[in-house]
Scaffold this motif. Structure first.
Motif, PDB file in Angstrom:
ATOM      1  N   LYS A   1      26.323  -4.371  -2.584  1.00 37.00           N
ATOM      2  CA  LYS A   1      25.349  -5.052  -2.643  1.00 37.00           C
ATOM      3  C   LYS A   1      24.269  -4.541  -1.351  1.00 37.00           C
ATOM      4  CE  LYS A   1      27.490  -9.650  -3.451  1.00 37.00           C
ATOM      5  NZ  LYS A   1      27.896 -10.932  -2.910  1.00 37.00           N
ATOM      6  N   PHE A   2      23.086  -4.653  -1.686  1.00 44.25           N
ATOM      7  CA  PHE A   2      22.295  -4.402  -0.501  1.00 44.25           C
ATOM      8  C   PHE A   2      20.681  -4.989  -0.563  1.00 44.25           C
ATOM      9  CE2 PHE A   2      19.508  -1.128  -2.378  1.00 44.25           C
ATOM     10  CZ  PHE A   2      20.351  -0.781  -3.441  1.00 44.25           C
ATOM     11  N   VAL A   3      19.992  -4.944   0.366  1.00 38.78           N
ATOM     12  CA  VAL A   3      18.562  -5.109   0.588  1.00 38.78           C
ATOM     13  C   VAL A   3      17.704  -4.210   1.265  1.00 38.78           C
ATOM     14  CG1 VAL A   3      18.918  -7.815   0.006  1.00 38.78           C
ATOM     15  CG2 VAL A   3      19.063  -6.807   2.451  1.00 38.78           C
ATOM     16  N   PHE A   4      16.566  -4.248   1.322  1.00 37.58           N
ATOM     17  CA  PHE A   4      15.686  -3.277   2.019  1.00 37.58           C
ATOM     18  C   PHE A   4      14.919  -4.270   2.775  1.00 37.58           C
ATOM     19  CE2 PHE A   4      15.540   0.530  -1.010  1.00 37.58           C
ATOM     20  CZ  PHE A   4      16.917   0.935  -0.627  1.00 37.58           C
ATOM     21  N   ALA A   5      14.774  -5.469   2.738  1.00 33.62           N
ATOM     22  CA  ALA A   5      13.927  -6.384   3.183  1.00 33.62           C
ATOM     23  C   ALA A   5      13.992  -6.221   4.932  1.00 33.62           C
ATOM     24  CB  ALA A   5      14.186  -7.664   3.147  1.00 33.62           C
ATOM     25  N   ASN A   6      14.963  -5.848   5.573  1.00 34.92           N
ATOM     26  CA  ASN A   6      15.028  -5.895   6.908  1.00 34.92           C
ATOM     27  C   ASN A   6      14.483  -4.481   7.260  1.00 34.92           C
ATOM     28  OD1 ASN A   6      17.090  -4.482   5.467  1.00 34.92           O
ATOM     29  ND2 ASN A   6      18.503  -4.214   7.264  1.00 34.92           N
ATOM     30  N   LEU A   7      14.010  -3.617   6.522  1.00 33.33           N
ATOM     31  CA  LEU A   7      13.437  -2.284   6.842  1.00 33.33           C
ATOM     32  C   LEU A   7      11.719  -2.423   6.768  1.00 33.33           C
ATOM     33  CD1 LEU A   7      15.505  -0.037   4.670  1.00 33.33           C
ATOM     34  CD2 LEU A   7      15.778  -0.293   7.052  1.00 33.33           C
ATOM     35  N   ASP A   8      11.377  -3.493   6.222  1.00 39.66           N
ATOM     36  CA  ASP A   8      10.085  -3.668   5.813  1.00 39.66           C
ATOM     37  C   ASP A   8       9.200  -3.963   7.200  1.00 39.66           C
ATOM     38  OD1 ASP A   8       8.112  -3.454   4.204  1.00 39.66           O
ATOM     39  OD2 ASP A   8       8.319  -5.554   3.238  1.00 39.66           O
ATOM     40  N   PHE A   9       7.948  -3.499   7.169  1.00 48.37           N
ATOM     41  CA  PHE A   9       7.160  -3.645   8.233  1.00 48.37           C
ATOM     42  C   PHE A   9       6.118  -5.044   7.797  1.00 48.37           C
ATOM     43  CE2 PHE A   9       5.209  -1.033   5.217  1.00 48.37           C
ATOM     44  CZ  PHE A   9       3.697  -1.625   4.937  1.00 48.37           C
ATOM     45  N   SER A  10       5.484  -5.345   8.767  1.00 50.68           N
ATOM     46  CA  SER A  10       4.444  -6.553   8.541  1.00 50.68           C
ATOM     47  C   SER A  10       3.186  -6.235   9.000  1.00 50.68           C
ATOM     48  CB  SER A  10       5.220  -7.611   8.917  1.00 50.68           C
ATOM     49  OG  SER A  10       5.037  -7.889  10.546  1.00 50.68           O
ATOM     50  N   ILE A  11       2.022  -6.739   8.435  1.00 54.66           N
ATOM     51  CA  ILE A  11       0.754  -6.536   8.685  1.00 54.66           C
ATOM     52  C   ILE A  11       0.101  -8.186   8.704  1.00 54.66           C
ATOM     53  CG2 ILE A  11      -1.618  -5.684   8.329  1.00 54.66           C
ATOM     54  CD1 ILE A  11      -0.218  -3.333   7.068  1.00 54.66           C
ATOM     55  N   PHE A  12      -0.343  -8.510   9.860  1.00 56.34           N
ATOM     56  CA  PHE A  12      -1.176  -9.942   9.885  1.00 56.34           C
ATOM     57  C   PHE A  12       0.109 -10.937   9.215  1.00 56.34           C
ATOM     58  CE2 PHE A  12      -4.742  -7.013   8.592  1.00 56.34           C
ATOM     59  CZ  PHE A  12      -5.100  -6.921   9.895  1.00 56.34           C
ATOM     60  N   GLY A  13       1.264 -10.676   9.601  1.00 61.92           N
ATOM     61  CA  GLY A  13       2.042 -11.745   9.094  1.00 61.92           C
ATOM     62  C   GLY A  13       2.602 -11.640   7.772  1.00 61.92           C
ATOM     63  N   PHE A  14       1.870 -10.528   7.034  1.00 55.31           N
ATOM     64  CA  PHE A  14       2.322 -10.424   5.487  1.00 55.31           C
ATOM     65  C   PHE A  14       3.533  -9.282   5.742  1.00 55.31           C
ATOM     66  CE2 PHE A  14      -2.062 -12.252   5.067  1.00 55.31           C
ATOM     67  CZ  PHE A  14      -1.531 -13.400   4.210  1.00 55.31           C
ATOM     68  N   ARG A  15       4.266  -9.607   4.575  1.00 59.43           N
ATOM     69  CA  ARG A  15       5.399  -8.452   4.169  1.00 59.43           C
ATOM     70  C   ARG A  15       4.604  -7.355   3.933  1.00 59.43           C
ATOM     71  NH1 ARG A  15       8.783 -12.336   0.740  1.00 59.43           N
ATOM     72  NH2 ARG A  15       9.941 -10.434   0.325  1.00 59.43           N
ATOM     73  N   GLY A  16       5.231  -5.954   4.269  1.00 57.82           N
ATOM     74  CA  GLY A  16       4.690  -4.735   3.740  1.00 57.82           C
ATOM     75  C   GLY A  16       4.621  -4.476   2.443  1.00 57.82           C
ATOM     76  N   ILE A  17       5.872  -4.818   1.881  1.00 56.38           N
ATOM     77  CA  ILE A  17       5.899  -4.876   0.377  1.00 56.38           C
ATOM     78  C   ILE A  17       4.957  -5.340  -0.489  1.00 56.38           C
ATOM     79  CG2 ILE A  17       7.316  -6.782   0.308  1.00 56.38           C
ATOM     80  CD1 ILE A  17       7.852  -3.943  -1.969  1.00 56.38           C
ATOM     81  N   LEU A  18       4.290  -6.341   0.009  1.00 49.91           N
ATOM     82  CA  LEU A  18       2.992  -6.997  -0.469  1.00 49.91           C
ATOM     83  C   LEU A  18       1.828  -5.985  -0.711  1.00 49.91           C
ATOM     84  CD1 LEU A  18       1.671  -9.580  -1.754  1.00 49.91           C
ATOM     85  CD2 LEU A  18       0.639  -9.856   0.511  1.00 49.91           C
ATOM     86  N   PHE A  19       1.831  -5.371   0.272  1.00 51.56           N
ATOM     87  CA  PHE A  19       0.656  -4.100   0.383  1.00 51.56           C
ATOM     88  C   PHE A  19       1.131  -2.907  -0.565  1.00 51.56           C
ATOM     89  CE2 PHE A  19       0.275  -6.563   4.149  1.00 51.56           C
ATOM     90  CZ  PHE A  19      -1.266  -6.988   4.014  1.00 51.56           C
ATOM     91  N   VAL A  20       2.235  -2.487  -0.314  1.00 53.44           N
ATOM     92  CA  VAL A  20       2.827  -1.353  -0.923  1.00 53.44           C
ATOM     93  C   VAL A  20       2.851  -1.600  -2.551  1.00 53.44           C
ATOM     94  CG1 VAL A  20       4.761   0.165  -1.358  1.00 53.44           C
ATOM     95  CG2 VAL A  20       4.129  -0.612   0.940  1.00 53.44           C
ATOM     96  N   SER A  21       3.448  -2.622  -3.102  1.00 53.50           N
ATOM     97  CA  SER A  21       3.577  -3.086  -4.604  1.00 53.50           C
ATOM     98  C   SER A  21       2.157  -3.207  -4.966  1.00 53.50           C
ATOM     99  CB  SER A  21       4.463  -4.120  -4.515  1.00 53.50           C
ATOM    100  OG  SER A  21       3.924  -5.477  -4.350  1.00 53.50           O
ATOM    101  N   THR A  22       1.364  -3.746  -4.397  1.00 49.88           N
ATOM    102  CA  THR A  22      -0.162  -3.832  -4.803  1.00 49.88           C
ATOM    103  C   THR A  22      -0.756  -2.606  -5.115  1.00 49.88           C
ATOM    104  OG1 THR A  22      -0.284  -6.245  -3.818  1.00 49.88           O
ATOM    105  CG2 THR A  22      -2.225  -5.293  -4.640  1.00 49.88           C
TER     106      THR A  22
ATOM    107  N   PHE B   1      13.441  -4.644  -1.581  1.00 56.01           N
ATOM    108  CA  PHE B   1      12.618  -5.364  -0.325  1.00 56.01           C
ATOM    109  C   PHE B   1      12.410  -6.934  -0.827  1.00 56.01           C
ATOM    110  CE2 PHE B   1      11.096  -0.953   0.429  1.00 56.01           C
ATOM    111  CZ  PHE B   1      11.208  -0.863   1.613  1.00 56.01           C
ATOM    112  N   MET B   2      12.794  -7.337  -2.180  1.00 54.29           N
ATOM    113  CA  MET B   2      12.491  -8.297  -2.532  1.00 54.29           C
ATOM    114  C   MET B   2      13.759  -9.231  -2.806  1.00 54.29           C
ATOM    115  SD  MET B   2       9.895 -10.081  -4.685  1.00 54.29           S
ATOM    116  CE  MET B   2      10.530 -11.556  -5.169  1.00 54.29           C
ATOM    117  N   GLN B   3      14.661  -8.877  -3.399  1.00 56.66           N
ATOM    118  CA  GLN B   3      15.999  -9.454  -3.523  1.00 56.66           C
ATOM    119  C   GLN B   3      17.192  -8.477  -3.448  1.00 56.66           C
ATOM    120  OE1 GLN B   3      14.952  -9.775  -8.195  1.00 56.66           O
ATOM    121  NE2 GLN B   3      17.016  -9.455  -7.933  1.00 56.66           N
ATOM    122  N   GLU B   4      18.254  -9.024  -3.459  1.00 58.21           N
ATOM    123  CA  GLU B   4      19.516  -8.241  -3.478  1.00 58.21           C
ATOM    124  C   GLU B   4      19.754  -7.699  -4.617  1.00 58.21           C
ATOM    125  OE1 GLU B   4      23.283  -9.945  -1.234  1.00 58.21           O
ATOM    126  OE2 GLU B   4      23.350 -10.348  -3.261  1.00 58.21           O
TER     127      GLU B   4
END
Lengths: 303, 241, 344
Positions: free
Chosen positions: A123-144, A208-211
């Motif tokens: 089992k694993f997640v990457f969420a703990n590795l993510d960066f954030s910009i203006f309080g938004f998660r990095g994955i939001l920008f990357v996936s978009t 980054f989003m789920q386990e």
């Protein structure tokens, strides 16, 4: 925050649904292994992270290639059946078999990796590795960004290149395309490679989003099919529309249900997408892009 | 001197196990219009499909430019300068007229495609104003013009047309026949035509074949066929259909 | 030890033969791509865990939460069964009746979307419905105990432990044989023939005035009721229900594998297919750790079995698409007469 999650999820669904739709259009195969393609990508990203310390975002190009290979292998193993004009049921069973093989490979690999790393990696997640910009998660920008790049690339490919026009031509009418000298086989091969590649990339972003567990692919496949069907399996744009409809409604409706009835309702996400999918099938069997909107308008205004 | 473009020897073909064509022998001459007529279900459309490799060939030869092409896949035939126009679905509905013309030149290089599109548009000026429209929105006649224009773009030597006037008004059919003659006379194209409208088609043709039940019933110059007693009988039968 | 293997093989053969027979009617005969077969087996578990256990709680007037309550209720009924074997048999019959009724209803509803859908969309929809119900049952502990699990009555509480496996296998085999007889009778009637006709060409069947939708509903209702019986037997055998056990792989994919391996449309062929699968499955289950250490495999053998069975399925599709024993043409009495005439 819930909207942020909904958009991220939708972006990933678009990547996956697009691949599913693409291969369905070119080869008429509903691919039940699409979800597991992504999980292959997830575990490759995990490996690169654990063994070489490479951030999953940076390994996306590798995942693109790994996914492409998985897609290619799938097509090669389906090809004898396609050549024999096997019925669509048989092709679906074949993709279920391929999905099971992938599940076995992923499961086995997760244990091998655990032994190499020295701690369990099932089992694993990457969420703990993510960066954030203006309080938004990095994955939001990357996936978009990935979705925008993908759409831009697809647009250029399909409308501006000769191969792309040929691809659209062979999707619409393969036998006529053949008479034009287009090698339809090549376009089929391409669609499977691209489908796998997109799923591979989605797989790198998913943790980054789920386990992730080895069987996660079997879970997300329902949402992928729901997205493709709601949008319409016959049009590439359907995957885009369907991906956002399913992604956002699955996240939001489940969230509000949970608010109203308690956290137990969070598990019903898949049920929401299933209901939307069935409702779509009953009202408009070919999805939103399959509706003849001119007729609908006529009917509405004539009343 | 008569130059044979295509020679068909003892051809047996069909779909899967269902044989449609039986021991066909025929020839198509260079720069001429050869027309295949026959009642419904006589195998004349299947004949074109078979020449292009879209059916199953059990035995026999198709000699084109001294080579047996019986088992060459369709997309490679397209590169051998053979063009085939199916009766229906002969344009890509989701693509614009311009894209359709471009895709028709798929096997040619870029400059050549431009040049050929120019030529096609000269023969079919009707297409000039609708280049940006999706082919799916065209009328039946426009669609047929586009399909034939696409065949011209391909710079083919042999053009195989499957009932190009089906479902068109008599007036429009006349225009199409005119264009076929124009293509032969202007470019020396070899044309193999399958027509339901047998009498009119033979009138513009050089040679003809009459198919009945998957076999060649008789053959000859178009004139011979038109004056043949049997043809008169059959054509009465056909017009009665 | 080796004796236990045989009882295991017999038990699993019976369970999977029941499921595969019902799938063979749906898929092999009627051509319905029921990729949601697992749902019917889950329905059997719901009949036992969700309904029977609750009835027992009511009967013994046990209050409190469902999971602990059912533990008390089942241990109470087990004490009664231990001294009154007839109660155990009664419970089994009651559970089968409950499951059949529930299966009939669920099957009939389950197939309704097919009114508007063609093969591929239908297969996807059935798979998705089945998967969604599976998820609900797994994560909602109030239906059948979810991933946490609940206990079920031990209908053989009167049999000592060493023979329990054998007796249960015997019961399952008897029921499997009855189901086989039922399907042989059912499918050799005009109903069975019309199902095959529907698989080949729906319009012809319509032209003969048969309602396709009604045929499908009947098929799936019967198929799901029978599948539910297998679910009941499995739940009662294991004496508890854990919802995660009713996976798509175990109860949809593997039955498809058995039906295709044996020969779809042929109930005797399917028996052979089930036997082949079950022997491999039980041997793998029992000797998995021997295999793991003997071959020095660095992971759980279950993953290896997934790969093996997946590859086996592909090989069947490539080389033996009509199975080990292919479907035979239907010989009705008039046709047999005609053949005899021709032979003379």
């Amino acid at each position: 925050m819930i909207i942020e999650g909904a958009i991220i999820y939708s972006n990933l669904l678009v990547l996956l649904a697009l691949g599913l739709t693409l291969t369905y259009i070119t080869t008429n195969v509903p691919n039940f292994a699409q979800g597991s393609y992504a999980i292959v990508g997830s575990y490759v990203a995990l490996t690169l992270l654990k063994l070489f310390g490479i951030c999953p975002y940076l390994s996306l190009p590798v995942l693109f290639i790994v996914g492409a290979i998985v897609g290619l292998l799938t097509y090669l193993s389906l090809k004898p059946l396609i050549k024999r004009n096997a019925s669509v049921e048989m092709l679906m069973i074949a993709t279920l078999a391929i999905d099971l093989i992938l599940l076995g490979v992923i499961g086995a690999y997760s244990e091998v990796l655990s032994q190499i790393v020295g701690s369990t990696q099932a089992k694993f997640v990457f969420a703990n590795l993510d960066f954030s910009i203006f309080g938004f998660r990095g994955i939001l920008f990357v996936s978009t960004l990935v979705v925008i790049l993908l759409l831009f690339g697809l647009y250029l490919l399909l409308y501006k290149t000769k191969f792309g026009i040929a691809l659209r031509a062979s999707m619409e009418n393969p036998s006529l395309a053949q008479t034009m000298g287009i090698d339809v086989e090549k376009t089929r091969l391409f669609s499977w490679i691209l489908s796998g590649a997109l799923a591979g990339v989605a797989g790198g972003l998913l943790p980054f989003m789920q386990e992730i567990v080895p069987a996660t692919g079997d879970l997300i496949i329902i949402s992928i099919f729901a997205a493709s069907i709601v949008g319409g399996l016959r049009h590439i744009s359907g995957a885009l529309i369907g991906g956002y409809i399913i992604g956002i409604s699955e996240s939001l409706i489940t969230y509000y249900l949970a608010m109203a009835f308690g956290a137990g309702f969070l598990v019903y996400g898949k049920v929401v997408s299933l209901i939307i999918m069935i409702a779509t099938l009953l009202i408009a069997p070919y999805g939103i892009t399959g509706v003849d909107w001119k007729k609908v308008r006529k009917r509405l205004f004539s009343q | 001197m008569v130059i044979r473009m295509i020679k068909i020897k003892n051809l047996n073909a069909g779909y899967g196990k269902l044989q449609i064509l039986f021991d066909i022998n025929a020839k198509v001459e260079k720069g001429k219009i050869t027309t295949v007529v026959g009642p419904n279900g006589s195998g004349k459309s299947t004949f074109l499909k078979t020449l292009f490799g879209l059916t199953k060939i059990y035995s026999g030869e198709i000699i084109f430019n001294n080579k047996n092409i019986a088992h060459v896949p369709p997309h490679q035939k397209a590169r051998m300068k053979i063009a085939y126009l199916p009766q229906t679905n002969n344009v890509f509905a989701d693509l614009t007229v311009e894209e359709n013309l471009k895709i028709a030149g798929y096997v040619l290089d870029k400059d050549k495609v431009k040049e050929r599109i120019e030529i096609a548009l000269n023969i079919f000026p009707e297409l000039k104003n609708i280049l940006k429209r999706k082919a799916g929105t065209l009328s039946g006649g426009q669609r047929q013009f586009l399909a034939m224009g696409m065949a011209l773009v391909r710079d083919a030597e042999v053009l195989m047309l499957d009932e190009p006037t089906a479902q068109l008004s008599p007036k429009l059919a006349e225009v199409i026949f005119g264009k076929i003659v124009e293509m032969r006379d202007e470019f020396g194209l070899t044309i193999l035509l399958v027509e339901q409208n047998a009498k009119r088609a033979l009138e513009i043709s050089d040679n003809g074949y009459m198919f009945v039940s998957g076999k060649v019933a008789f053959e000859g110059t178009a004139e011979e066929l038109l004056n043949h007693e049997k043809f008169k009988e059959y054509s009465l039968g056909i017009t009665a259909l | 030890m080796s004796f236990d293997i045989i009882s295991m093989i017999l038990l699993w053969f019976g369970l999977y033969y029941i499921v595969s027979l019902s799938l063979n009617m749906e898929f092999g005969y009627a051509g319905i791509p029921n990729f949601g077969k697992a749902l019917s087996v889950l329905v059997g578990a719901i009949a036992v865990g969700g309904i029977l256990d609750r009835l027992l709680m009511l009967y013994f007037k046990i209050n409190g939460d469902f999971i602990t309550g059912s533990t008390y209720a089942t241990s109470a009924i087990n004490t009664i069964i231990a001294s009154h074997p007839i109660v155990g048999i009664g419970i089994l019959i009651l559970a089968i009746i409950l499951a059949s009724i529930l299966g009939l209803i669920v099957g009939a509803i389950f197939i309704l979307p097919s009114a508007k859908l063609k093969e591929d969309y239908l297969g996807i929809t059935l798979l998705a419905i089945s998967e969604a119900v599976f998820l609900i049952c797994t994560y909602n502990l109030n239906i059948i105990g979810g991933y946490y699990g609940i206990s079920t009555p031990d209908i053989l509480a009167f049999v000592s432990g060493e023979y329990r496996g054998w007796v249960f296998a015997g019961i399952v085999l008897i029921i499997a044989f009855l189901v086989f007889l039922f399907f042989e009778r059912l499918l050799n009637t005009p109903f069975g023939r019309v199902l095959r006709a529907m698989r080949e060409n729906e319009n012809t069947v319509r032209a003969f005035g048969r309602n396709i939708m009604m045929l499908r509903i009947k098929t799936m209702a019967i198929g799901s009721a029978i599948g539910a019986i297998a679910g009941v037997l499995y739940s009662l055998y294991t004496v508890n229900i854990i919802a995660n056990a009713f996976t798509r792989v175990d109860w949809t994919f593997f039955p498809f594998l058995m039906v295709l391996l044996g020969g779809k449309g042929n109930n005797k062929g399917v028996a052979l297919g089930v036997l082949c699968y079950v022997v491999i499955k039980v041997l793998l289950d029992i000797y998995k750790y021997n295999i793991k250490y003997a071959l020095n495999i660095p992971f759980e053998p279950v993953w290896l079995s997934y790969m093996l069975f997946g590859v086996l399925m592909l090989l069947i599709l490539y080389y033996k698409p009509s199975g080990l024993i292919p479907e035979k043409p239907i010989l009705t009495p008039p046709m047999k007469k005609k053949i005899a005439e021709i032979k003379q």
